[in-house]
Design an enzyme around this catalytic site. Sequence first.
Site, PDB file in Angstrom:
ATOM      1  N   GLU A 118       0.832  -1.215   0.000  1.00 11.76           N
ATOM      2  CA  GLU A 118       0.000   0.000   0.000  1.00 11.76           C
ATOM      3  C   GLU A 118       0.864   1.263   0.000  1.00 11.76           C
ATOM      4  O   GLU A 118       0.368   2.349   0.299  1.00 11.76           O
ATOM      5  CB  GLU A 118      -0.955   0.015   1.211  1.00 11.76           C
ATOM      6  CG  GLU A 118      -1.912  -1.153   1.298  1.00 11.76           C
ATOM      7  CD  GLU A 118      -3.024  -1.155   0.241  1.00 11.76           C
ATOM      8  OE1 GLU A 118      -3.035  -0.260  -0.624  1.00 11.76           O
ATOM      9  OE2 GLU A 118      -3.850  -2.074   0.282  1.00 11.76           O
ATOM     10  N   HIS A 214     -12.912  -3.376   3.014  1.00 14.24           N
ATOM     11  CA  HIS A 214     -11.477  -3.667   3.141  1.00 14.24           C
ATOM     12  C   HIS A 214     -10.951  -3.232   4.517  1.00 14.24           C
ATOM     13  O   HIS A 214     -10.565  -4.075   5.318  1.00 14.24           O
ATOM     14  CB  HIS A 214     -10.707  -3.000   1.992  1.00 14.24           C
ATOM     15  CG  HIS A 214      -9.242  -3.227   2.019  1.00 14.24           C
ATOM     16  ND1 HIS A 214      -8.406  -2.889   0.988  1.00 14.24           N
ATOM     17  CD2 HIS A 214      -8.420  -3.739   2.976  1.00 14.24           C
ATOM     18  CE1 HIS A 214      -7.153  -3.205   1.296  1.00 14.24           C
ATOM     19  NE2 HIS A 214      -7.141  -3.719   2.503  1.00 14.24           N
TER      20      HIS A 214
HETATM   21  P1  13P Z   1       1.084  -5.529   3.002  1.00 11.25           P
HETATM   22  O1  13P Z   1       1.492  -6.813   3.691  1.00 11.25           O
HETATM   23  O2  13P Z   1       1.692  -5.411   1.641  1.00 11.25           O
HETATM   24  O3  13P Z   1       1.363  -4.335   3.880  1.00 11.25           O
HETATM   25  O4  13P Z   1      -0.498  -5.572   2.731  1.00 11.25           O
HETATM   26  C1  13P Z   1      -1.433  -5.717   3.762  1.00 11.25           C
HETATM   27  C2  13P Z   1      -2.750  -5.083   3.466  1.00 11.25           C
HETATM   28  O5  13P Z   1      -3.552  -4.918   4.363  1.00 11.25           O
HETATM   29  C3  13P Z   1      -3.052  -4.661   2.078  1.00 11.25           C
HETATM   30  O6  13P Z   1      -4.194  -3.883   2.017  1.00 11.25           O
HETATM   31 ZN    ZN Z   2      -5.540  -4.062   3.798  1.00  8.78          ZN
END
Ligand code: 13P
Ligand code: ZN
Length: 269
Positions: A118, A214
Amino acid sequence: MSILDKNKAMKAEVRQVAEVAGYLWQKGWAERNGGNITVNITRWVDDAMRALPAISEPLPIGKTLPHLEGCWFYCKGTGKRMRDLARNPMANGSIIRILPDCATYEIVADRLVMPTSELPSHLAVHDYLIAKGSPYRASLHTHPIELVALTHCHKWLEKDAATRMLWSMIPETKAFCPRGLGMVPYMLPSSVELAEATIRTLDQDYDVVMWEKHGVFAVDTDIMNAFDQVDVLNKAAQIYIASKNMGFEPEGMTYSQMKELSDAFGLPK
Ligand code: 13P
Ligand code: ZN
């Protein structure tokens, strides 16, 4: 040996990130590698750090972010677990610096841990915060169960519908999250479109925005304060759900009770 051992202020900031990562896991908001944290640590960078060699090639951000020139960030690593970061932040996160083109970055310390997927959203938000002269230096993305559940119902996606309901569950919610909860429609995780929509929504004067179905994205002066805003909002959502589970629609504080609270605490109407 970590580079943090030579820089007490930066060590304290990263230790706070680790503390919050532990809370996220304990709350049940950080399944597997869920969630991510970035903190702008530029103000703690000293000459010894500036002299450090990069340990990665220049890597693309995916966007050009002109206000990030010379900035440094601590970032959770992609695929890394919050519960592991809580114990060892420099093995589950890394320190990056933005290169002069403002479109690439390099990893400086301690290990070659690739930053969160992100990163486009996080860095675009930091760029936006700097451009508007904000004192906010921390951004948090996490998956709080009850707040995410709310976004599965159309009624709560309407502008400020969830904010009004959450504020009315317990007085502390408006007192400690006075700007409420913005809504970002579902978009692909880690996309540049999601980054841009997050900024558009923060710019409507929110500190915390929901990514539909999300998670949340919150900004504040430091990561503990960002966590607190999400925590009070999620607590309010839990009270709403507890009332529903007891078989009734919660009354919520009345209009005059909310007005009295706003006047007493000097909160926006
Ligand atoms: P990362 O492990 O890449 O930080 O991703 C986790 C997440 O919540 C993506 O939305
Ligand atoms: Zn996430």
